[in-house]
Design a protein around this motif. Structure first.
Motif: not given
Length: 366
Positions: A45, A51, A234-235, A362
């Motif tokens: 990461y 990601r 985003e995650d 990303t």
């Protein structure tokens, strides 16, 4: 520079098979400890651009996808590409061909007064843009939920089968069958230690989670679904507790809803990592013109090539686009002259990628 070993590659492959697999399960499949796998994930990461993100399947989000090619003045190309990458309706932005062409994937609504304002008004009026062409994405043969073979070649069939067999069994409890919650406890930046932790082709990359094309009518996302997807954007490994807080529901509700969306093929997970870590130093977009009678056969064959991460049919003078990832220039030359030199491919334009500003959701630009 970070150098990947077999454990790193195994971790990447495992995430492609099931992006939300508990770290305890991944560690067991890889024959390692949970702490070691978590540490490798954090390193990838921080140093490798890894990601894990969730994206809506185009049919479920009721959006159209366009490959947009823009020619810009050299002095303006960087700023324009960066501005596009920052937009929420783009998912893929790259600078190609001598630093004057920008290629982006743009999502638009199917109808409405503002459906195509970016394509028809905003981009053409942008200072520095000298030419624009838009190619509607008709069908994805490789990409999105389908993993690029270059980062999904580390696990054997039995290891992959085990990850798939336990997909969807994780719930919001803290038990071994509900360990997906701990994904947040070990994500980069978390203060907690390692515990029992847990992809049109929109991205042009690779992913896991089911194909777009289904025989039954597409499931259309609700407002609640979109709220959940925004929290995963985003995650995609955040915990059910965090998802519940972001959506104003309960952990059990988001766990059940996420399982339903995955089963319906309404979303997919994309795993983004720096290609250079996988031995790729040269990448290029291939714009091909194929006789319509041979288009499906050619695209299907190309989708089986390990050098390609994306194969999609589009509108326009070139009706097939592919994204090639090669070890070096010689490797790209060999691929173009030995593997793509078919009579059905009447024309091919090779556009080397000089810089990636956005991959999936990303941002890559500084």
């Amino acid at each position: 520079m970070l150098v990947l070993d077999d454990l790193d590659r195994g971790l990447l492959h495992a995430l492609h098979v099931d992006a939300r697999a508990p770290f305890t399960l991944i560690a067991d499949v890889l024959g390692s400890s949970t702490q070691t796998v978590v540490r490798r994930y954090r390193r990838l990461y921080a140093q490798g651009g890894l990601r894990v993100v969730a994206l809506p399947a185009p049919r479920s989000s009721d959006t159209h996808h366009w490959f947009v090619r823009m020619t810009a003045a050299t002095r303006s190309a960087h700023d324009i590409a960066l501005a596009l990458a920052r937009r929420p309706d783009t998912s893929w932005v790259r600078l190609t061909s001598g630093g004057t062409e920008i290629v982006a994937i743009i999502r638009t609504a199917p109808s409405g007064p503002d459906a195509h304002t970016l394509l028809l008004r905003d981009i053409p009026r942008t200072a520095g843009v000298t030419a624009v062409s838009a190619h509607y994405l008709l069908h994805t043969y490789l990409g999105g939920p389908t993993a690029w073979r270059g980062c999904a070649d580390a696990l054997d069939a039995a290891q992959q089968a085990r990850l798939r067999a336990e997909r969807g069994t994780s719930g919001p409890s803290g038990s071994e069958t509900g360990t997906e919650t701990a994904a947040d406890d070990v994500r980069p930046g978390s203060s907690a230690g390692a515990g029992s932790a847990g992809s049109g082709g929109d991205s042009g990359g690779s992913g896991s989670g089911g194909a777009y094309e289904r025989a039954e009518p597409a499931y259309l996302l609700t407002d609640a679904d979109r709220l959940l997807l925004n929290a995963l954007r985003e995650d995609a490994r955040i915990s059910y507790a965090d998802l519940a807080a972001a959506t104003g529901t309960t952990a059990s509700t988001v766990a059940r809803r996420l399982a339903e969306l995955r089963a319906r093929g309404a979303l997919f997970f994309d795993i983004d990592v720096e290609p250079a870590l996988l031995g790729v130093t040269v990448s290029a977009l291939l714009w091909m013109q194929v006789a319509p009678a041979h288009l499906d056969a050619v695209a299907t064959a190309l989708a089986g090539h390990e050098e390609l991460a994306l194969v999609a049919a589009t509108t326009g003078p070139t009706n097939l686009v592919a994204y090639a990832l090669c070890r070096d220039a010689e490797g790209l030359h060999h691929y173009l002259t030995r593997r793509v030199a078919w009579e059905a491919v009447t024309r091919i334009e090779t556009a080397p990628v000089l810089r990636t500003y956005k991959a999936a959701t990303t941002l890559r630009a500084g």
